[in-house]
Design an enzyme around this catalytic site. Structure first.
Site, short mmCIF file in Angstrom:
data_model
loop_
_atom_site.label_atom_id
_atom_site.label_comp_id
_atom_site.label_asym_id
_atom_site.label_seq_id
_atom_site.Cartn_x
_atom_site.Cartn_y
_atom_site.Cartn_z
CE LYS A 105 -10.49 36.09 -133.45
NZ LYS A 105 -9.68 35.45 -132.50
NE ARG A 114 -7.47 34.14 -138.07
CZ ARG A 114 -7.35 33.04 -137.63
NH1 ARG A 114 -6.24 32.46 -137.56
NH2 ARG A 114 -8.41 32.67 -136.92
NE ARG A 161 -10.42 26.74 -127.75
CZ ARG A 161 -10.36 27.46 -128.57
NH1 ARG A 161 -11.38 28.31 -128.77
NH2 ARG A 161 -9.66 27.13 -129.66
NE ARG A 201 -9.69 23.70 -132.31
CZ ARG A 201 -10.03 24.82 -132.41
NH1 ARG A 201 -11.49 24.82 -132.28
NH2 ARG A 201 -9.31 25.87 -132.59
NE ARG A 255 -4.11 29.08 -132.56
CZ ARG A 255 -5.14 28.73 -131.94
NH1 ARG A 255 -5.37 27.82 -131.00
NH2 ARG A 255 -6.29 29.42 -132.25
#
Length: 221
Positions: A19, A94, A132, A165, A176
């Site tokens: 996104k 969300r 990531r 992270r 998540r």
């Protein structure tokens, strides 16, 4: 669609769907701000603000930040002058209550709402997110498989240290995705019932996904 068109766009998709990348491209194309609630919250966390500390506790567990907290942040951002011609919202709404809150915001003179949802298989999302790495100094992002740094653990841009992270750890990623399925997927039915939703294949290269988004916007214009 001309780049000067006024547009009010919501970009939906699970964590790792791309996104942010696509919102940047759409923002540049339509010359409206890319509003990432995730970036806004991480900035508050970096500043150590009360909002940041409150949000971090939820984000570190892979949970959604409460609706009323997010609505306040978004309303304040959308009231700024640069949103007069529209915006690309990334990461908001969300939940259905957040969508209802967005409906209640006055957008006088701004174009009709458009909702695009990126579809990516769960296994691919985990692969994207778990690889990531983010620079502690400048925030630049790399990926151990797709875009590795020249030197392991070191940012190519500023030489800062790269780290994973907390919300990109595999156990948190699965949490998540579970939250997304429970809290955010109902938005698809919400917007589909209103005739506002267009679903887009989010797999493939950035350019391929961007072309699909552009085609969808042209068709719906």
């Amino acid at each position: 669609m001309e780049p000067t068109s006024v547009i009010r766009l919501v970009l939906l998709g699970p964590p790792g769907a791309g996104k942010g990348t696509q919102a940047d491209l759409l923002s540049a194309r339509f010359r409206v701000p890319h509003i990432s609630t995730g970036d806004m919250l991480r900035a508050e966390i970096g500043r150590g603000s009360e909002l940041g500390c409150e949000a971090k506790a939820f984000m570190d567990r892979g949970e959604l930040v409460p609706d009323q907290l997010m609505l306040g942040v978004v309303r304040e951002r959308l009231a700024k002058a640069d949103c007069e011609r529209g915006f690309v919202l990334d990461g908001f709404p969300r939940s259905v209550p957040q969508a209802n809150g967005l409906d209640a915001v006055d957008f006088a003179g701004v174009g009709a709402l458009r909702v695009l949802s990126l579809l990516v298989p769960a296994a691919e999302l985990v692969r994207r997110l778990a690889g990531r790495r983010t620079c502690r100094a400048c925030g630049a992002m790399f990926h151990v498989a797709f875009e590795p740094p020249t030197k392991d653990g070191v940012c190519d841009r500023c030489g800062g240290a790269l780290y994973q992270r907390d919300d990109d750890r595999e156990d948190i990623i699965h949490a998540r995705l579970d939250v997304y399925r429970k809290e955010t997927e109902p938005l698809l039915a919400f917007y589909r019932a209103r005739g506002l939703l267009t679903e887009i294949d989010g797999t493939g290269s950035t350019a391929e996904v961007s072309a699909r988004l552009a085609s969808a916007l042209e068709v719906s214009h």
